[in-house]
Scaffold this motif. Structure first.
Motif, PDB file in Angstrom:
ATOM      1  N   TYR A   1       0.685  -1.134  -0.053  1.00 60.07           N
ATOM      2  CA  TYR A   1      -0.042   0.228   0.155  1.00 60.07           C
ATOM      3  C   TYR A   1       0.855   1.103   0.406  1.00 60.07           C
ATOM      4  CZ  TYR A   1      -4.120  -2.341   1.620  1.00 60.07           C
ATOM      5  OH  TYR A   1      -5.432  -3.154   1.063  1.00 60.07           O
ATOM      6  N   ALA A   2       0.093   2.453  -0.197  1.00 61.68           N
ATOM      7  CA  ALA A   2       0.626   3.807  -0.064  1.00 61.68           C
ATOM      8  C   ALA A   2       1.073   4.122   1.504  1.00 61.68           C
ATOM      9  CB  ALA A   2       0.134   4.417  -1.385  1.00 61.68           C
ATOM     10  N   PRO A   3       1.966   5.474   1.236  1.00 58.99           N
ATOM     11  CA  PRO A   3       2.058   5.245   2.477  1.00 58.99           C
ATOM     12  C   PRO A   3       0.775   5.845   3.249  1.00 58.99           C
ATOM     13  CG  PRO A   3       4.302   6.200   1.196  1.00 58.99           C
ATOM     14  CD  PRO A   3       2.839   5.809   0.165  1.00 58.99           C
ATOM     15  N   PRO A   4       0.640   6.000   3.837  1.00 68.74           N
ATOM     16  CA  PRO A   4      -0.567   6.322   5.027  1.00 68.74           C
ATOM     17  C   PRO A   4      -1.674   8.001   4.207  1.00 68.74           C
ATOM     18  CG  PRO A   4       0.630   6.299   6.604  1.00 68.74           C
ATOM     19  CD  PRO A   4       1.078   6.369   5.668  1.00 68.74           C
ATOM     20  N   GLU A   5      -0.167   9.173   3.996  1.00 67.10           N
ATOM     21  CA  GLU A   5      -1.457  10.523   3.602  1.00 67.10           C
ATOM     22  C   GLU A   5      -1.298  10.103   2.201  1.00 67.10           C
ATOM     23  OE1 GLU A   5       1.475   9.605   5.167  1.00 67.10           O
ATOM     24  OE2 GLU A   5       0.852  10.304   7.197  1.00 67.10           O
ATOM     25  N   GLU A   6      -0.908   9.686   1.425  1.00 68.17           N
ATOM     26  CA  GLU A   6      -1.340   9.178   0.229  1.00 68.17           C
ATOM     27  C   GLU A   6      -2.747   8.281  -0.245  1.00 68.17           C
ATOM     28  OE1 GLU A   6       1.238   7.274  -3.582  1.00 68.17           O
ATOM     29  OE2 GLU A   6       2.000   7.978  -2.170  1.00 68.17           O
ATOM     30  N   TYR A   7      -2.581   7.353   0.392  1.00 65.04           N
ATOM     31  CA  TYR A   7      -3.766   6.707   0.697  1.00 65.04           C
ATOM     32  C   TYR A   7      -5.111   6.990   0.895  1.00 65.04           C
ATOM     33  CZ  TYR A   7      -6.655   2.720   2.099  1.00 65.04           C
ATOM     34  OH  TYR A   7      -7.652   1.664   2.479  1.00 65.04           O
ATOM     35  N   LEU A   8      -5.068   8.335   1.898  1.00 61.87           N
ATOM     36  CA  LEU A   8      -5.991   8.595   2.221  1.00 61.87           C
ATOM     37  C   LEU A   8      -6.115   9.797   1.075  1.00 61.87           C
ATOM     38  CD1 LEU A   8      -5.355  10.056   6.131  1.00 61.87           C
ATOM     39  CD2 LEU A   8      -7.142   8.153   4.990  1.00 61.87           C
ATOM     40  N   ALA A   9      -5.326  10.613   0.147  1.00 60.48           N
ATOM     41  CA  ALA A   9      -5.826  11.413  -0.563  1.00 60.48           C
ATOM     42  C   ALA A   9      -6.718  10.320  -2.173  1.00 60.48           C
ATOM     43  CB  ALA A   9      -3.927  11.662  -0.677  1.00 60.48           C
ATOM     44  N   GLN A  10      -5.920   9.363  -1.797  1.00 60.55           N
ATOM     45  CA  GLN A  10      -6.157   8.746  -3.355  1.00 60.55           C
ATOM     46  C   GLN A  10      -8.168   8.160  -2.487  1.00 60.55           C
ATOM     47  OE1 GLN A  10      -3.155   5.765  -3.215  1.00 60.55           O
ATOM     48  NE2 GLN A  10      -2.362   6.269  -4.971  1.00 60.55           N
ATOM     49  N   LEU A  11      -7.958   7.982  -1.367  1.00 57.97           N
ATOM     50  CA  LEU A  11      -9.373   7.950  -1.537  1.00 57.97           C
ATOM     51  C   LEU A  11      -9.885   8.938  -1.355  1.00 57.97           C
ATOM     52  CD1 LEU A  11     -11.169   5.471  -0.332  1.00 57.97           C
ATOM     53  CD2 LEU A  11     -11.157   6.095   2.372  1.00 57.97           C
ATOM     54  N   ALA A  12     -10.421  10.127  -1.161  1.00 57.15           N
ATOM     55  CA  ALA A  12     -10.761  11.310  -0.792  1.00 57.15           C
ATOM     56  C   ALA A  12     -11.582  11.582  -2.215  1.00 57.15           C
ATOM     57  CB  ALA A  12     -10.446  12.146  -0.091  1.00 57.15           C
ATOM     58  N   ARG A  13     -10.651  11.075  -3.030  1.00 59.59           N
ATOM     59  CA  ARG A  13     -11.347  11.267  -4.510  1.00 59.59           C
ATOM     60  C   ARG A  13     -12.543  10.544  -4.696  1.00 59.59           C
ATOM     61  NH1 ARG A  13      -5.631  11.974  -5.456  1.00 59.59           N
ATOM     62  NH2 ARG A  13      -4.685  10.417  -5.766  1.00 59.59           N
ATOM     63  N   ILE A  14     -12.189   9.208  -4.607  1.00 57.15           N
ATOM     64  CA  ILE A  14     -13.336   8.319  -4.118  1.00 57.15           C
ATOM     65  C   ILE A  14     -14.729   8.118  -3.417  1.00 57.15           C
ATOM     66  CG2 ILE A  14     -14.030   5.830  -4.604  1.00 57.15           C
ATOM     67  CD1 ILE A  14     -11.235   5.813  -5.199  1.00 57.15           C
TER      68      ILE A  14
END
Length: 384
Positions: free
Chosen positions: A151-164
């Protein structure tokens, strides 16, 4: 040969499993059987001390971590998560489940801690693998569905999720997995401590779970299994990860949804703590109320029905399913726990004072538990 050993040996002899460790505890009686080998090369036999990738059997442990913070008064179940996960503030909801990702409406309320624990945030996997939202999650976030270490680091993971967009308004539907991923980040941010360190200090060390964590040190790798993928058409096994592979070091995103390793006895210590109302080794680690909330079904009948592919009529507590009927031989009302995609299963049965654990290294081929799990559960239920 005991019935439990015969069950495991049969699967090994047929080539369904390289090996397995099973534990059934009822009251003070504990039955443990190990069969087969840690890999297809038969480099070492399975033992009670063999270390496995828990996969989603990690989820109840992570939920317990959240409830430790609730007991501490650092968070409350009705707190909006955007206080600690600001990346997820002001989520949008897909107007229709199969519509385009940009056809959305605002969420009518914030996502809460309770929503994450009950998997009703609006984010997660559903039975419709072809939906645009599911496809976006797999495409943008799950780099390898069986290896959360990627998985991507948490900050990147959350940024990706926020776009969905969310699949539904918060609280209205049950979706799988992402609730536990978000709990992982939530624990770290609320406590100010990395998830592995928090769980080690608050759960693993007090419970004596010495072999549980997010990586396997070199000194223990001779007890660590090789992981295999199972071909859904043929049942053939192929290499997914070696003992010196993905679990060498703690990843940038320690996944409480599926990234832990453990042994049968370590998870047994955790399960015993739940059976004892949160108490272990002379200490009250979790409040009895937190254990009650974890092991209680929080879904509506409609939500259970819509999640049949994953839950098969079961309910959902915090981090695990809760049996609500006895429609199958192994279905025991009140049984709490979950299964893992790496071929693992762990449950407690409060009414019987029982813990059942099955650890293998042959991956599941989908959400439906394989025959070996069902046969193991039937054995455990019949022995009560």
């Amino acid at each position: 040969m005991t019935k439990l050993r015969e069950l495991l040996e049969t699967k090994v002899e047929r080539g369904t499993l390289p090996g397995a460790v099973a534990l059934v505890a009822r009251g003070g009686a504990v039955e443990v059987e190990a069969a087969g080998f840690v890999d297809l090369e038969r480099s070492a036999p399975m033992t009670r001390e063999t270390i496995f990738r828990l996969a989603s059997v990690s989820k109840p442990v992570t939920a317990a971590g959240v409830m430790l913070l609730v007991d501490d008064g650092q968070i409350a179940l009705d707190d909006p998560i955007d206080r600690w996960l600001p990346e997820l503030a002001e989520p949008r909801v897909a107007r229709t489940p199969d519509g385009p990702l940009d056809d959305t409406v605002p969420a009518d309320r914030p996502i809460t801690v309770f929503d994450l624990l009950t998997f009703r945030s609006g984010w997660g996997f559903t039975a419709d693998w072809t939906s645009p939202v599911n496809q976006a999650i797999f495409r943008e976030m799950v780099r390898d569905g069986m290896i959360p270490q990627d998985y991507a680091p948490p900050e990147e993971y959350l940024a990706q999720l926020a776009r969905i967009p969310l699949l539904n308004q918060p609280g209205e539907g049950w979706q799988y997995n992402i609730g536990s991923e978000l709990q992982s980040v939530l624990i770290a941010r609320v406590s100010g401590t990395p998830l592995p360190e928090f769980l080690t200090e608050r759960l693993f060390e007090p419970l004596g779970m010495a072999d549980t964590g997010f990586a396997v040190p070199a000194a223990k790798r001779d007890r660590f299994t090789t992981l295999y993928r199972t071909d859904p058409a043929t049942g053939d096994l192929s290499l997914a990860d070696r003992p010196d592979g993905k679990w060498n070091t703690v990843p940038v995103f320690p996944s409480g949804a599926g990234g832990m390793v453990s042994t049968a006895d370590d998870w047994y210590a955790f399960g015993r703590m739940l059976l004892n109302g949160g108490a272990a080794n002379g200490r009250q680690l979790l409040s009895a109320e937190s254990v009650r909330l974890m092991t209680t079904d929080h879904l509506t009948e409609q939500q259970r029905a819509a999640s049949e592919l994953f839950l098969e009529g079961q309910g959902w507590g915090f981090g695990g399913s809760v049996d609500v009927t006895d429609r199958d031989p192994w279905n025991v009302p009140g049984r709490y726990g979950w299964v893992g995609g790496s071929g693992t299963a762990a449950h407690i049965i409060p009414a019987a004072g029982a813990v059942t654990i099955l650890l293998t290294q042959a991956s599941m081929t989908g959400p439906t538990p394989p025959a070996v799990m069902r046969e193991f559960w039937t054995y455990a239920a019949e022995g009560e």
